[in-house]
Scaffold this active site. Structure first.
Site, PDB file in Angstrom:
ATOM      1  N   TYR A  17      11.639  29.709  41.046  1.00 36.38           N
ATOM      2  CA  TYR A  17      11.814  28.460  40.292  1.00 36.38           C
ATOM      3  C   TYR A  17      10.479  28.009  39.689  1.00 36.38           C
ATOM      4  O   TYR A  17      10.401  27.649  38.504  1.00 36.38           O
ATOM      5  CB  TYR A  17      12.373  27.392  41.225  1.00 36.38           C
ATOM      6  CG  TYR A  17      12.474  26.007  40.641  1.00 36.38           C
ATOM      7  CD1 TYR A  17      13.544  25.639  39.842  1.00 36.38           C
ATOM      8  CD2 TYR A  17      11.505  25.029  40.913  1.00 36.38           C
ATOM      9  CE1 TYR A  17      13.660  24.353  39.318  1.00 36.38           C
ATOM     10  CE2 TYR A  17      11.607  23.745  40.404  1.00 36.38           C
ATOM     11  CZ  TYR A  17      12.684  23.423  39.603  1.00 36.38           C
ATOM     12  OH  TYR A  17      12.779  22.139  39.101  1.00 36.38           O
TER      13      TYR A  17
ATOM     14  N   SER B 291       8.059  20.888  35.658  1.00 38.92           N
ATOM     15  CA  SER B 291       7.974  20.382  37.029  1.00 38.92           C
ATOM     16  C   SER B 291       6.547  20.436  37.523  1.00 38.92           C
ATOM     17  O   SER B 291       5.715  21.221  37.026  1.00 38.92           O
ATOM     18  CB  SER B 291       8.860  21.228  37.949  1.00 38.92           C
ATOM     19  OG  SER B 291       8.636  20.941  39.316  1.00 38.92           O
TER      20      SER B 291
END
Length: 296
Positions: free
Chosen positions: A204, A191
Site C-alpha cells: 500500500y 498518504s
C-alpha cells in the site's frame, strides 16, 4: 471541547480518541457498524458557493474521505458522480441522499476501477451526464495489513493493491483529461505512508509513493492546458477501510502527535480548497494533513 476564551475547538479533543472498542469487518467494510461512528461533516460542513456549477467525479465516494468530499462538494454547489463497489450499495445510497439534500445531482455508480473498460465507461457516463468533468478526485484505494512481512503478501493481494490504487487512477485520469476544461483539476489521495511507510502496509505504501510522483509529473505535463493536479496526504483517518483491513483498531491513530485519527470531515476542506478557484496557482503540490507528523 472548546477553548475557555471562545468557540475554539481543541484539535486534541475535538473528536473521538483511542482506545476504541475492538471491531472487525470483512472487506470492504461499512459505515454503520463502526464504533465510534465516523463524522463526514453531515452536521458540521457549511458551504459558501466555492464550487458552484462544477461537475465532479469522486472514486470511493460511498464512505470515508470520499463521502466527506462528496458532501462538501455538494454543499459548495457541485454535482457529484461517485463510485462504489457492489457490496457498498447501502453506504452509497446514503451518500447520494446527502448530496441530493444539498440540492445537487448525485449519481452513484457501481464500478470496480481495477478494470480498464470500467474506467473508460465511468468517464463516458460522467460526460454523458454532465457534458464535461471539472474535477476528478482519485480517492478509491485498497490495503491489507500483513504484519508477517513481505513473504505474506500474495501475488493476488499485490495485484489488487496495484490495480486499485495505481492502474485505476492512471486510467481514469487518462480518459478524463480530454473532457477537463481549462480551470479544471485532478486531486489524488496519497498518504503519510508515502513518506513514512509502515512495514505491515508495504505494498500500500509503495502505491502512495507512486501517487506523489504521478501527481507532480502529471501537473507539469498538463499545466499549459490550464489544468491543475494536486494531492492530499492524510495521516490515520477513521474509515471503514480500517476495521476491514487492520488486525487491531483499539489504538488506531494514537501514534499521531494529536493522539487520535482524523475524522473524514477534517479532510474534506483540503479537497474543496484544491478544487476551488482560490487554489488557482497551486499545482504539483501535496497537501499534508497528518495530525502533526512532519513530512518532507
Amino acid at each position: 471541547m472548546t477553548d475557555q476564551r471562545g468557540d475554539r475547538p481543541n484539535p486534541v479533543t475535538q473528536h473521538a480518541r483511542p482506545d476504541f472498542p475492538s471491531q472487525d469487518q470483512p472487506h470492504p467494510g461499512w459505515t454503520g457498524p463502526m464504533d465510534p461512528p465516523p463524522d463526514h461533516g453531515e452536521e458540521s460542513y457549511r458551504g459558501s458557493g466555492r464550487l458552484d456549477g462544477r461537475r465532479t467525479v469522486i472514486t470511493g465516494g460511498d464512505s470515508g474521505i470520499g463521502r466527506a468530499v462528496a458532501i462538501a462538494f455538494a454543499r459548495e454547489g457541485a454535482d457529484v458522480l461517485f463510485t462504489h463497489l457492489d457490496e457498498e450499495e447501502d453506504d452509497a445510497r446514503e451518500t447520494a441522499r446527502l448530496v441530493e439534500e444539498a440540492g445537487r445531482k448525485a449519481i452513484p455508480v457501481s464500478c470496480d476501477i481495477r478494470d480498464e473498460d470500467n474506467c473508460r465507461s465511468l468517464i463516458e457516463r460522467a460526460v454523458a451526464e454532465f457534458g464535461h468533468v471539472d474535477v476528478l478526485v482519485n480517492n478509491a484505494a485498497y490495503q491489507m495489513s500483513q504484519p508477517d512481512g513481505i513473504e505474506a503478501i500474495s501475488t493476488e493481494q499485490f495485484d489488487r493493491v496495484m490495480r486499485t490504487n495505481l492502474y485505476g487512477m492512471f486510467w481514469l485520469t487518462k480518459f478524463a483529461l480530454p473532457h477537463i476544461p481549462a480551470g479544471g483539476c485532478v486531486i489524488n489521495s496519497t498518504s503519510v505512508q508515502a513518506y513514512k511507510p509502515s512495514p505491515h502496509l508495504l505494498d500500500y505504501a509503495m502505491t502512495k509513493g507512486a501517487i506523489v510522483t504521478f501527481t507532480q509529473g502529471l501537473a507539469q505535463m498538463v499545466a499549459e492546458r490550464g489544468i491543475r493536479v494536486n494531492a492530499v496526504a492524510p495521516g490515520p483517518v477513521w474509515t471503514p477501510l480500517i476495521p476491514s483491513t487492520m488486525p487491531d483498531t483499539a489504538e488506531f491513530g494514537k501514534q499521531s502527535p494529536l493522539g487520535r485519527p482524523a475524522q473524514p470531515a477534517e479532510l474534506a476542506p483540503a479537497y474543496v480548497y484544491l478544487a476551488s478557484p482560490q487554489a488557482s496557482f497551486i499545482t504539483a503540490e501535496i497537501l499534508n494533513a497528518t495530525g502533526g507528523t512532519p513530512l518532507p
